[in-house]
Design a protein around this motif. Sequence first.
Motif, PDB file in Angstrom:
ATOM      1  N   ASN A  81      12.746  41.164 -11.046  1.00 21.43           N
ATOM      2  CA  ASN A  81      12.483  39.741 -10.911  1.00 21.43           C
ATOM      3  C   ASN A  81      12.720  39.240  -9.478  1.00 21.43           C
ATOM      4  OD1 ASN A  81      11.736  37.342 -12.095  1.00 21.43           O
ATOM      5  ND2 ASN A  81      13.838  36.791 -12.607  1.00 21.43           N
ATOM      6  N   VAL A  82      11.722  39.376  -8.603  1.00 18.74           N
ATOM      7  CA  VAL A  82      11.869  38.942  -7.213  1.00 18.74           C
ATOM      8  C   VAL A  82      10.735  38.003  -6.821  1.00 18.74           C
ATOM      9  CG1 VAL A  82      13.089  41.031  -6.486  1.00 18.74           C
ATOM     10  CG2 VAL A  82      10.609  40.927  -6.251  1.00 18.74           C
ATOM     11  N   ASN A  83      11.054  37.060  -5.973  1.00 21.54           N
ATOM     12  CA  ASN A  83      10.033  36.276  -5.278  1.00 21.54           C
ATOM     13  C   ASN A  83       9.710  37.052  -4.015  1.00 21.54           C
ATOM     14  OD1 ASN A  83       9.455  33.559  -6.516  1.00 21.54           O
ATOM     15  ND2 ASN A  83      11.684  33.534  -6.550  1.00 21.54           N
ATOM     16  N   TYR A  84       8.452  37.178  -3.715  1.00 26.97           N
ATOM     17  CA  TYR A  84       8.011  37.999  -2.593  1.00 26.97           C
ATOM     18  C   TYR A  84       7.513  37.119  -1.455  1.00 26.97           C
ATOM     19  CZ  TYR A  84       5.345  41.508  -0.035  1.00 26.97           C
ATOM     20  OH  TYR A  84       4.857  42.342   0.938  1.00 26.97           O
ATOM     21  N   VAL A  85       8.101  37.295  -0.286  1.00 28.03           N
ATOM     22  CA  VAL A  85       7.632  36.560   0.889  1.00 28.03           C
ATOM     23  C   VAL A  85       6.394  37.291   1.403  1.00 28.03           C
ATOM     24  CG1 VAL A  85       8.182  35.737   3.207  1.00 28.03           C
ATOM     25  CG2 VAL A  85       9.957  35.759   1.434  1.00 28.03           C
ATOM     26  N   ASP A  86       5.245  36.729   1.078  1.00 28.54           N
ATOM     27  CA  ASP A  86       3.969  37.314   1.472  1.00 28.54           C
ATOM     28  C   ASP A  86       3.786  37.245   2.976  1.00 28.54           C
ATOM     29  OD1 ASP A  86       1.053  37.993   1.384  1.00 28.54           O
ATOM     30  OD2 ASP A  86       0.837  35.858   1.823  1.00 28.54           O
ATOM     31  N   ARG A  87       4.104  36.108   3.555  1.00 21.22           N
ATOM     32  CA  ARG A  87       3.952  35.942   4.999  1.00 21.22           C
ATOM     33  C   ARG A  87       4.680  34.691   5.450  1.00 21.22           C
ATOM     34  NH1 ARG A  87      -1.592  36.566   5.982  1.00 21.22           N
ATOM     35  NH2 ARG A  87      -1.643  37.438   3.908  1.00 21.22           N
ATOM     36  N   ILE A  88       5.057  34.720   6.716  1.00 20.41           N
ATOM     37  CA  ILE A  88       5.572  33.543   7.392  1.00 20.41           C
ATOM     38  C   ILE A  88       4.879  33.513   8.741  1.00 20.41           C
ATOM     39  CG2 ILE A  88       7.608  34.825   8.186  1.00 20.41           C
ATOM     40  CD1 ILE A  88       9.103  32.079   8.193  1.00 20.41           C
ATOM     41  N   ALA A  89       4.410  32.355   9.133  1.00 22.13           N
ATOM     42  CA  ALA A  89       3.711  32.220  10.416  1.00 22.13           C
ATOM     43  C   ALA A  89       4.064  30.858  11.012  1.00 22.13           C
ATOM     44  CB  ALA A  89       2.202  32.343  10.223  1.00 22.13           C
ATOM     45  N   ILE A  90       4.277  30.868  12.323  1.00 20.48           N
ATOM     46  CA  ILE A  90       4.653  29.661  13.054  1.00 20.48           C
ATOM     47  C   ILE A  90       3.619  29.438  14.151  1.00 20.48           C
ATOM     48  CG2 ILE A  90       6.477  28.515  14.392  1.00 20.48           C
ATOM     49  CD1 ILE A  90       7.307  29.382  11.498  1.00 20.48           C
ATOM     50  N   ASP A  91       3.171  28.193  14.313  1.00 18.61           N
ATOM     51  CA  ASP A  91       2.238  27.850  15.378  1.00 18.61           C
ATOM     52  C   ASP A  91       2.839  28.273  16.716  1.00 18.61           C
ATOM     53  OD1 ASP A  91       1.150  25.859  17.530  1.00 18.61           O
ATOM     54  OD2 ASP A  91      -0.225  25.677  15.832  1.00 18.61           O
ATOM     55  N   ALA A  92       2.019  28.881  17.564  1.00 23.59           N
ATOM     56  CA  ALA A  92       2.495  29.385  18.854  1.00 23.59           C
ATOM     57  C   ALA A  92       3.173  28.286  19.672  1.00 23.59           C
ATOM     58  CB  ALA A  92       1.339  30.004  19.635  1.00 23.59           C
ATOM     59  N   SER A  93       2.694  27.056  19.574  1.00 22.16           N
ATOM     60  CA  SER A  93       3.266  25.958  20.359  1.00 22.16           C
ATOM     61  C   SER A  93       4.627  25.502  19.838  1.00 22.16           C
ATOM     62  CB  SER A  93       2.316  24.761  20.384  1.00 22.16           C
ATOM     63  OG  SER A  93       2.230  24.182  19.093  1.00 22.16           O
ATOM     64  N   ALA A  94       5.001  25.936  18.641  1.00 19.35           N
ATOM     65  CA  ALA A  94       6.242  25.480  18.020  1.00 19.35           C
ATOM     66  C   ALA A  94       7.281  26.590  17.875  1.00 19.35           C
ATOM     67  CB  ALA A  94       5.923  24.872  16.651  1.00 19.35           C
ATOM     68  N   ARG A  95       7.004  27.767  18.376  1.00 18.70           N
ATOM     69  CA  ARG A  95       7.951  28.877  18.244  1.00 18.70           C
ATOM     70  C   ARG A  95       9.203  28.618  19.075  1.00 18.70           C
ATOM     71  NH1 ARG A  95       3.219  33.357  18.501  1.00 18.70           N
ATOM     72  NH2 ARG A  95       2.352  32.821  16.462  1.00 18.70           N
ATOM     73  N   GLY A  96      10.307  29.199  18.626  1.00 19.34           N
ATOM     74  CA  GLY A  96      11.573  29.040  19.324  1.00 19.34           C
ATOM     75  C   GLY A  96      12.339  27.783  18.943  1.00 19.34           C
ATOM     76  N   GLN A  97      11.882  27.086  17.916  1.00 17.53           N
ATOM     77  CA  GLN A  97      12.524  25.837  17.492  1.00 17.53           C
ATOM     78  C   GLN A  97      13.226  25.972  16.143  1.00 17.53           C
ATOM     79  OE1 GLN A  97       9.805  22.460  17.843  1.00 17.53           O
ATOM     80  NE2 GLN A  97       8.660  23.572  19.411  1.00 17.53           N
ATOM     81  N   ARG A  98      13.439  27.200  15.695  1.00 15.23           N
ATOM     82  CA  ARG A  98      14.139  27.510  14.442  1.00 15.23           C
ATOM     83  C   ARG A  98      13.360  27.063  13.195  1.00 15.23           C
ATOM     84  NH1 ARG A  98      20.424  27.686  15.747  1.00 15.23           N
ATOM     85  NH2 ARG A  98      20.211  29.204  14.086  1.00 15.23           N
ATOM     86  N   ILE A  99      12.051  26.971  13.342  1.00 18.73           N
ATOM     87  CA  ILE A  99      11.209  26.579  12.212  1.00 18.73           C
ATOM     88  C   ILE A  99      11.201  27.676  11.152  1.00 18.73           C
ATOM     89  CG2 ILE A  99       8.835  26.030  11.529  1.00 18.73           C
ATOM     90  CD1 ILE A  99       8.644  24.759  14.428  1.00 18.73           C
ATOM     91  N   GLY A 100      11.142  28.916  11.587  1.00 17.64           N
ATOM     92  CA  GLY A 100      11.206  30.020  10.633  1.00 17.64           C
ATOM     93  C   GLY A 100      12.492  29.987   9.827  1.00 17.64           C
ATOM     94  N   GLU A 101      13.585  29.700  10.488  1.00 17.71           N
ATOM     95  CA  GLU A 101      14.871  29.600   9.795  1.00 17.71           C
ATOM     96  C   GLU A 101      14.836  28.493   8.747  1.00 17.71           C
ATOM     97  OE1 GLU A 101      19.478  28.566  10.885  1.00 17.71           O
ATOM     98  OE2 GLU A 101      18.306  29.688  12.353  1.00 17.71           O
ATOM     99  N   ALA A 102      14.271  27.352   9.102  1.00 15.66           N
ATOM    100  CA  ALA A 102      14.173  26.245   8.146  1.00 15.66           C
ATOM    101  C   ALA A 102      13.293  26.613   6.959  1.00 15.66           C
ATOM    102  CB  ALA A 102      13.634  24.995   8.850  1.00 15.66           C
ATOM    103  N   LEU A 103      12.210  27.337   7.216  1.00 15.12           N
ATOM    104  CA  LEU A 103      11.338  27.767   6.124  1.00 15.12           C
ATOM    105  C   LEU A 103      12.052  28.756   5.205  1.00 15.12           C
ATOM    106  CD1 LEU A 103       7.986  28.068   8.072  1.00 15.12           C
ATOM    107  CD2 LEU A 103       8.367  26.630   6.053  1.00 15.12           C
ATOM    108  N   TYR A 104      12.803  29.692   5.788  1.00 16.76           N
ATOM    109  CA  TYR A 104      13.558  30.635   4.947  1.00 16.76           C
ATOM    110  C   TYR A 104      14.623  29.914   4.132  1.00 16.76           C
ATOM    111  CZ  TYR A 104      11.474  34.998   6.379  1.00 16.76           C
ATOM    112  OH  TYR A 104      10.603  36.034   6.562  1.00 16.76           O
ATOM    113  N   GLU A 105      15.318  28.960   4.718  1.00 22.82           N
ATOM    114  CA  GLU A 105      16.322  28.203   3.962  1.00 22.82           C
ATOM    115  C   GLU A 105      15.659  27.508   2.773  1.00 22.82           C
ATOM    116  OE1 GLU A 105      19.600  28.193   4.158  1.00 22.82           O
ATOM    117  OE2 GLU A 105      19.566  29.541   5.885  1.00 22.82           O
TER     118      GLU A 105
END
Length: 140
Positions: A81-105
């Motif tokens: 019983n797992v949820n699968y992270v198919d993909r995560i992608a961040i707009d190139a202009s917004a990288r480095g702003q911890r958006i990926g971290e917020a999405l994972y949270e």
Amino acid sequence: MISIRAYTPADLPALHAINEQGVPGVSRETIESLGKWVSLSECLVAVDDAGRPIGFLNLVPPGTPAYTSPNLRWFEARGGNVNYVDRIAIDASARGQRIGEALYEAAFTACRPIRARSAFTNGSASKRSVARHSCPAKRK
């Protein structure tokens, strides 16, 4: 400030553009194929102050047979019983702003108590991304 919200069909063109910026870290998709994958999942969208999508995480719930990934089948065969992270992608202009971290949270919150898992198949993931995918207990 960013916020995380659920996907709406109007997001698809922006998410497709963001996805294509992330290749080869994510698989290349047509707008139609990406639309199919997000329709099978819980897609979380990061938006900027103007409401413009700047990133997304696609979370496939357990037991989704229409999602044909052998990676998901591998996890299901070994842990169920797992949820699968198919993909995560961040707009190139917004990288480095911890958006990926917020999405994972947001994803970890959405899928509790079910575990979230992802697989890296092309070796392109950063150390931070690997840590995020692999070890929720050590996220901080």
